[in-house]
Design an enzyme around this catalytic site. Structure first.
Site, short mmCIF file in Angstrom:
data_model
loop_
_atom_site.label_atom_id
_atom_site.label_comp_id
_atom_site.label_asym_id
_atom_site.label_seq_id
_atom_site.Cartn_x
_atom_site.Cartn_y
_atom_site.Cartn_z
N TYR A 1 0.83 -1.21 0.00
CA TYR A 1 0.00 0.00 0.00
C TYR A 1 0.86 1.26 0.00
O TYR A 1 0.44 2.30 -0.49
CB TYR A 1 -0.91 0.04 1.24
CG TYR A 1 -2.22 -0.69 1.11
CD1 TYR A 1 -2.27 -2.04 0.80
CD2 TYR A 1 -3.42 -0.02 1.34
CE1 TYR A 1 -3.47 -2.71 0.71
CE2 TYR A 1 -4.63 -0.69 1.26
CZ TYR A 1 -4.65 -2.02 0.94
OH TYR A 1 -5.85 -2.68 0.86
N LYS B 1 3.12 -15.29 2.59
CA LYS B 1 3.30 -16.02 1.34
C LYS B 1 4.80 -16.29 1.20
O LYS B 1 5.46 -15.87 0.24
CB LYS B 1 2.74 -15.18 0.17
CG LYS B 1 2.71 -15.90 -1.18
CD LYS B 1 1.64 -16.98 -1.28
CE LYS B 1 1.75 -17.71 -2.61
NZ LYS B 1 0.85 -18.86 -2.70
N ASP C 1 -2.93 -18.29 0.79
CA ASP C 1 -3.96 -18.99 0.00
C ASP C 1 -4.62 -20.09 0.83
O ASP C 1 -5.84 -20.25 0.83
CB ASP C 1 -3.38 -19.54 -1.32
CG ASP C 1 -2.04 -20.26 -1.16
OD1 ASP C 1 -1.48 -20.28 -0.05
OD2 ASP C 1 -1.56 -20.82 -2.16
N ASP D 1 -6.44 -7.00 4.34
CA ASP D 1 -7.58 -6.36 3.66
C ASP D 1 -8.47 -7.41 3.02
O ASP D 1 -9.69 -7.42 3.20
CB ASP D 1 -7.04 -5.38 2.60
CG ASP D 1 -8.16 -4.70 1.83
OD1 ASP D 1 -9.12 -4.24 2.46
OD2 ASP D 1 -8.08 -4.67 0.59
N ASP E 1 -12.46 -9.09 4.36
CA ASP E 1 -13.70 -9.08 3.56
C ASP E 1 -14.25 -10.51 3.47
O ASP E 1 -15.45 -10.74 3.59
CB ASP E 1 -13.46 -8.55 2.14
CG ASP E 1 -13.73 -7.05 2.02
OD1 ASP E 1 -13.47 -6.32 3.00
OD2 ASP E 1 -14.19 -6.60 0.95
#
Ligand code: IPM
Ligand code: MG
Length: 354
Positions: free
Chosen positions: A141, A186, A219, A243, A247
């Site tokens: 970001y 990751k 994942d 983020d 959701d």
């Protein structure tokens, strides 16, 4: 106590839900014998329209001097032109950076009354109580961005210290909970994730030997959130993964409109916002769910004002209203769905008499 709170309505449904968050703060203020001074300021598209800037200096300084900030949402199609030199979202990112609110707490707690609003089966939802800690002021970001006609770059960078401080927050939270932390990265692909993982291992070994630490690839974490959500206690991760995963996690609770968040800095002063966006499709219609914002106001009372009792009272009022069957459209209100104001009224009616 006396507290100074800045309210930033922003764009889309932001003003509608922020008004209800402010009303909730006013209602508990009367209960607890406290005095909240609440001032409004501009951010996002509303600020661009009025001043040309997404985070005007007046807003930045008001927020820096406040005990806490309650924000609605920013962004919308009006300001989304790819060639625009300033975007509403940048105002929010700049504010997060200016306040140094590096730790974003996003509690995900399912509630039996809302099981029917979730696409998952009830047996998966029972007992889900996750505290997602999202790193909020670093990573992709905030890295250098470049754009040419046929290429684009977003750099993801983390310093060890940035990782340590958010992991420490996760460890401290886990000590007040079920003492388990899942760190999501990751590390099979990203160098920043390899630094993240080794920092987590070292930090938890030395500072949190009493906390069980598990690493998950992002994942796999996305899948496990749906297949075994009740197994998670604290989940800590970098900015963009947090983020996305929150959701996804909102679907466990039933709606994006239910989830609050608290972004805290070292002094525990904070920025509080529902995790949903500005929802331009329903803006101005008075039908947005105010729960995420009212629950964010509860987090504000807890984390920045130290008013735990009032935070609990407000949270209980939200779930009492939901349990009594009061619903906005996003949580299954159907033909008799309540509007934003009526839903907030139903919640405030559950507060004890002052
Ligand atoms: C959130 C939002 C923001 C983010 C956007 C509006 C910049 O999606 O708070 O989750 O990505 O952080
Ligand atoms: Mg988001």
């Amino acid at each position: 106590m006396e507290a100074l709170i800045v309210a930033l309505p922003g764009d889309g449904i932001g003003p509608e839900v922020t008004a209800e968050g402010v009303r909730a703060l006013r209602a508990v203020e009367r209960l607890g014998g406290h005095r909240f001074q609440i001032v409004e300021a501009l951010i996002g598209g509303a600020a661009i329209d009025a001043t040309g800037e997404a985070l005007p200096e007046a807003t930045r300084s008001a927020c820096s001097g406040a005990d806490a900030v309650l924000l609605g949402a920013v962004g919308g199609p009006k300001w989304s032109d790819p060639s625009a030199s300033v975007r509403p979202e940048q105002g929010l990112l700049d504010l997060r950076a200016a306040l140094g609110v590096y730790a974003n707490l996003r509690p995900v707690v399912t509630h039996p009354a809302l099981y029917d609003a979730s696409p998952l089966r009830p047996e998966r939802l029972a007992g889900v109580d996750i505290m997602v800690v999202r790193e909020l002021t670093g990573g992709i970001y905030f890295g250098k961005k470049e754009r040419g006609p046929d290429f684009a770059t977003d750099v993801c960078t983390y310093q060890r210290g940035e990782i340590e401080r958010v992991l420490r927050m996760a460890g401290e939270l886990a000590r007040q909970r079920r003492r388990r932390v899942v760190s999501v990265d990751k590390a099979n692909v990203l160098e920043t994730s390899r630094l993240w993982r080794s920092t987590a291992t070292t930090l938890f070994t030395s500072e949190f030997p009493d906390i069980e630490l598990e690493h998950l690839l992002v994942d796999a974490a996305a899948m496990h959130l749906l297949s075994r959500p009740a197994d998670f206690d604290v989940m800590v991760t970098e900015n963009m993964f947090g983020d996305i995963l929150t959701d996804e996690a909102s679907m466990l609770v039933g709606s994006l409109g239910m989830l609050p968040s608290a972004a805290l800095n070292q002094e525990r002063r904070g920025l509080y916002e529902p995790i949903h966006g500005s929802a331009p499709d329903i803006a101005g219609r008075g039908i947005a769910n105010p729960c995420g914002t009212i629950l964010s106001a509860a987090l504000l009372l807890r984390h920045s004002l130290g008013l735990e009792d009032l935070a609990v009272v407000l949270e209980q009022a939200v779930f009492a209203a939901v349990s009594a069957g009061h619903r906005t459209g996003d949580i299954g209100g159907g033909a008799t769905a309540l509007g934003t104001r009526a839903m907030a009224d139903a919640i405030l009616a559950e507060l004890p008499a002052g």
